[in-house]
Design a protein around this motif. Sequence first.
Motif, short mmCIF file in Angstrom:
data_model
loop_
_atom_site.label_atom_id
_atom_site.label_comp_id
_atom_site.label_asym_id
_atom_site.label_seq_id
_atom_site.Cartn_x
_atom_site.Cartn_y
_atom_site.Cartn_z
N MET A 1 0.85 -1.19 0.00
CA MET A 1 0.00 0.00 0.00
C MET A 1 0.90 1.25 0.00
SD MET A 1 -3.01 1.01 2.67
CE MET A 1 -2.02 1.78 3.91
N SER A 2 0.65 2.13 -0.89
CA SER A 2 1.44 3.36 -0.91
C SER A 2 0.70 4.49 -0.20
CB SER A 2 1.75 3.76 -2.36
OG SER A 2 0.56 4.20 -2.98
N VAL A 3 1.47 5.30 0.50
CA VAL A 3 0.88 6.40 1.26
C VAL A 3 1.30 7.70 0.63
CG1 VAL A 3 0.76 7.53 3.51
CG2 VAL A 3 0.93 5.03 3.36
N LEU A 4 0.36 8.53 0.35
CA LEU A 4 0.67 9.84 -0.21
C LEU A 4 0.69 10.87 0.92
CD1 LEU A 4 1.07 11.61 -2.79
CD2 LEU A 4 -1.41 11.94 -2.78
N THR A 5 1.88 11.45 1.15
CA THR A 5 1.97 12.46 2.21
C THR A 5 1.67 13.83 1.62
OG1 THR A 5 3.69 11.13 3.20
CG2 THR A 5 3.46 13.37 4.03
N THR A 6 0.66 14.46 2.13
CA THR A 6 0.28 15.76 1.59
C THR A 6 0.61 16.89 2.56
OG1 THR A 6 -1.92 15.47 2.48
CG2 THR A 6 -1.60 14.87 0.18
N PHE A 7 0.88 16.56 3.82
CA PHE A 7 1.14 17.58 4.83
C PHE A 7 2.45 17.27 5.52
CE2 PHE A 7 0.54 19.61 9.02
CZ PHE A 7 0.25 20.89 8.59
N LYS A 8 3.47 18.05 5.19
CA LYS A 8 4.80 17.77 5.73
C LYS A 8 5.28 18.94 6.58
CE LYS A 8 6.19 15.71 1.41
NZ LYS A 8 7.05 15.93 0.26
N PRO A 9 6.19 18.67 7.51
CA PRO A 9 6.80 19.81 8.21
C PRO A 9 7.65 20.61 7.24
CG PRO A 9 7.81 17.74 8.90
CD PRO A 9 6.73 17.37 7.95
N PRO A 10 7.75 21.91 7.46
CA PRO A 10 8.59 22.71 6.57
C PRO A 10 10.05 22.27 6.65
CG PRO A 10 7.65 24.05 8.36
CD PRO A 10 7.11 22.68 8.53
N LYS A 11 10.77 22.47 5.56
CA LYS A 11 12.17 22.04 5.51
C LYS A 11 13.04 22.83 6.48
CE LYS A 11 12.59 22.35 1.06
NZ LYS A 11 13.15 22.50 -0.27
N ALA A 12 12.64 24.06 6.73
CA ALA A 12 13.48 24.92 7.59
C ALA A 12 13.35 24.59 9.08
CB ALA A 12 13.15 26.39 7.36
N LEU A 13 12.50 23.63 9.44
CA LEU A 13 12.51 23.12 10.82
C LEU A 13 13.43 21.90 10.87
CD1 LEU A 13 8.80 23.24 12.11
CD2 LEU A 13 10.70 24.73 12.76
N SER A 14 14.16 21.76 11.98
CA SER A 14 15.15 20.69 12.06
C SER A 14 14.53 19.34 12.39
CB SER A 14 16.19 21.03 13.13
OG SER A 14 15.57 21.05 14.40
N GLY A 15 13.30 19.34 12.92
CA GLY A 15 12.68 18.09 13.33
C GLY A 15 12.94 17.76 14.79
N LYS A 16 13.77 18.55 15.44
CA LYS A 16 13.98 18.36 16.89
C LYS A 16 12.68 18.63 17.63
CE LYS A 16 18.71 18.44 18.05
NZ LYS A 16 19.86 19.32 17.95
N GLU A 17 12.42 17.81 18.63
CA GLU A 17 11.18 17.96 19.36
C GLU A 17 11.17 19.27 20.14
OE1 GLU A 17 8.82 15.37 22.68
OE2 GLU A 17 10.22 14.31 21.37
N PHE A 18 10.09 20.02 20.04
CA PHE A 18 9.99 21.29 20.75
C PHE A 18 9.96 21.05 22.26
CE2 PHE A 18 7.55 23.47 17.03
CZ PHE A 18 8.74 23.65 16.35
N THR A 19 10.41 22.05 23.00
CA THR A 19 10.47 21.94 24.46
C THR A 19 9.33 22.73 25.11
OG1 THR A 19 12.09 23.70 24.24
CG2 THR A 19 12.94 21.53 24.74
N TYR A 20 8.34 23.13 24.32
CA TYR A 20 7.32 24.03 24.83
C TYR A 20 6.18 23.27 25.53
CZ TYR A 20 9.97 27.05 21.77
OH TYR A 20 10.99 27.73 21.18
N CYS A 21 5.48 23.98 26.42
CA CYS A 21 4.37 23.38 27.16
C CYS A 21 3.17 23.16 26.24
CB CYS A 21 3.92 24.30 28.29
SG CYS A 21 5.18 24.76 29.47
N PRO A 22 2.28 22.25 26.62
CA PRO A 22 1.04 22.08 25.84
C PRO A 22 0.26 23.39 25.79
CG PRO A 22 1.28 20.32 27.45
CD PRO A 22 2.35 21.33 27.75
N GLY A 23 -0.23 23.74 24.62
CA GLY A 23 -1.03 24.95 24.48
C GLY A 23 -0.23 26.22 24.26
N CYS A 24 1.07 26.14 24.37
CA CYS A 24 1.95 27.29 24.11
C CYS A 24 1.97 27.54 22.61
CB CYS A 24 3.35 26.99 24.62
SG CYS A 24 4.58 28.14 24.04
#
Lengths: 355, 251
Positions: free
Chosen positions: B1-24
């Motif tokens: 089954m192939s998956v089409l990704t239509t919503f990706k993170p922007p390239k200029a984000l490193s992908g590191k998990e944010f350290t912010y609180c929920p709702g921030c």
Amino acid sequence: MTEKTMVKGNEAMAEAAIRAGCRLYFGYPITPQSEFTEYMAKRLPEVGGSFLQSESEVSAVNMIYGAACTGRRVLTSTSGPGFSLMQEGMSYIAGAELPSVFVNVVRGGPGLGDIQPAQSDYFQATKGGGHGDYHAVVLGPGTIQEAVELISDAFDIADRYRTPVIVLADGMLGQMMEPVIFGKYRDPDSLPDHSEWSLTGAGKREPHKVTSFNIDPYELEKMNMRYQAKYKEIIKNETRYETIRTEDADYLLVGFGTMGRILGSVIRQAREQGIKVGLFRPITLWPFPYDQLKKSAKGKKYVLDVEMSTGQMVEDVRLAVGDSLPVHFYGRTGGVVPNPEEVLQALRKHTEEAE
Amino acid sequence: MSVLTTFKPPKALSGKEFTYCPGCQHGTVHRLIAEVIDELQIQGRTIMVAPVGCSVFAYEFFDVDGTVAAHGRAPAVATGMKRALKDSVVFTYQGDGDLAAIGTAEIVHAANRGEKITTIFINNAIYGMTGGQMAPTTLLGMKTSTCPYGRTVENDGYPVHVCELLKETGGIAYLERTTVNTPQDIRKTRKALRKAFTAQLKGLGFSLVEVLSTCPTNWGMNPIEATEWLEENLKREFKVGLFVDKVGDDQ
């Protein structure tokens, strides 16, 4: 160029920075170094450089941080009160390991003090000034010619070790005029390459991050150990001093910068009066030439340290020679420069006591 | 089954998990900045300066060259960079304590010089990282750990209006205050950020976007309550809108 030019100390040091390939200056006017800033404002546009008068020394040092992040040679000049404001940034610059050069044309302190020559910023320059376990290399020129040469060396040392370097001058060196031979112009494109770490825009490579920050204490300790290893190398490779007539001397004078130069005259006059004295003049104030001074002091009857302060470097002198012989101090402060006769009197007094 | 990704993170984000609180809302603004960097194709020549505050790690979250400045000094650091590298794109990301208290001199003078840098200013009316102390933008009557009886004019003076203060400086090319509370607000903020970076790219001068943001943790609310509180209180004190636009329509 080998011809001599008659030039004021502040302007000579500024020209030396340009010849060393520095094309970026950020600074704030303060007496007795303002001619340095003015010279850069006039000269940098002529050589395609960038001059900016900042809103404060706090901003200036952070502009230095930003410019140094790009790997370009950058310098600022100031005097005591301004350098105090820069200490926050010095700490960050040392932690982020950014090559940069600072000239402190020291005046009388503390506080607003006055605008006359002093050496009372020795502790601030050599023992930190900012927070944390760091050192800046500190060079103490004795003449304008030496200041010109040390400015150039300061950039090379800064580049070699990714470290801030302080040229600790004083109001005398900044304000007087002397004949000077300038070095050759260095092409800014031929300077050491910092592309391995500098922030220039990542292009197609992995992004670089430059920081003094690490929230993990074990990682921050590792960073600190890396700085310390670097400082060891600097101590090993860069420690500098000058000795004059120390071999046959019975007594040893110690002084740096303008004071070291005045002590040169004292030696001649003292020897004419039958006091056999030599001079040890530290050129790097950090790293301080402890071992070399210890060696020079060996077999002497006493050491007389002379400073334009109430006694700051004398603590390092005592660390160097320990209890092996008496260490005396003579100093004037608040912008008063000791004259040779005063030092001779101190020499005669201590010599009588020693005999 | 192939998956089409239509919503990706922007390239200029490193992908590191944010350290912010929920709702921030830092995360939302980060994403918008990264989208604009992608869109303008400037990732390779962008340098970011993170502040001291909750977003102290921001230089790790963007996939661009970056550093973190001393508290409040980001505009001075960015000035040094931009003067050294005129072709680079330099932006600072700063909170209200960083920009409007300890860094007031730096931001005013960078703006007044028309420094060709961009500042994203997050105003949530409180110090987040240190645990909820009074900010220069804390509202009158608002309680924080350092104004536990509520901010008073007598003791603390008035909330600082950064956009109103800066709009009179000659060097400003783009200046807008927005929020990211609703999808419409998010689109408006994205457009403002794009214009702010465009101002820099065109060499028009200094640009700043102030984003009114939530801090559910230190406001003592859940994320939904925080957005409502922002609408009812923060927006009443700090009017959203466009203050300066020398960019024009052309992007």
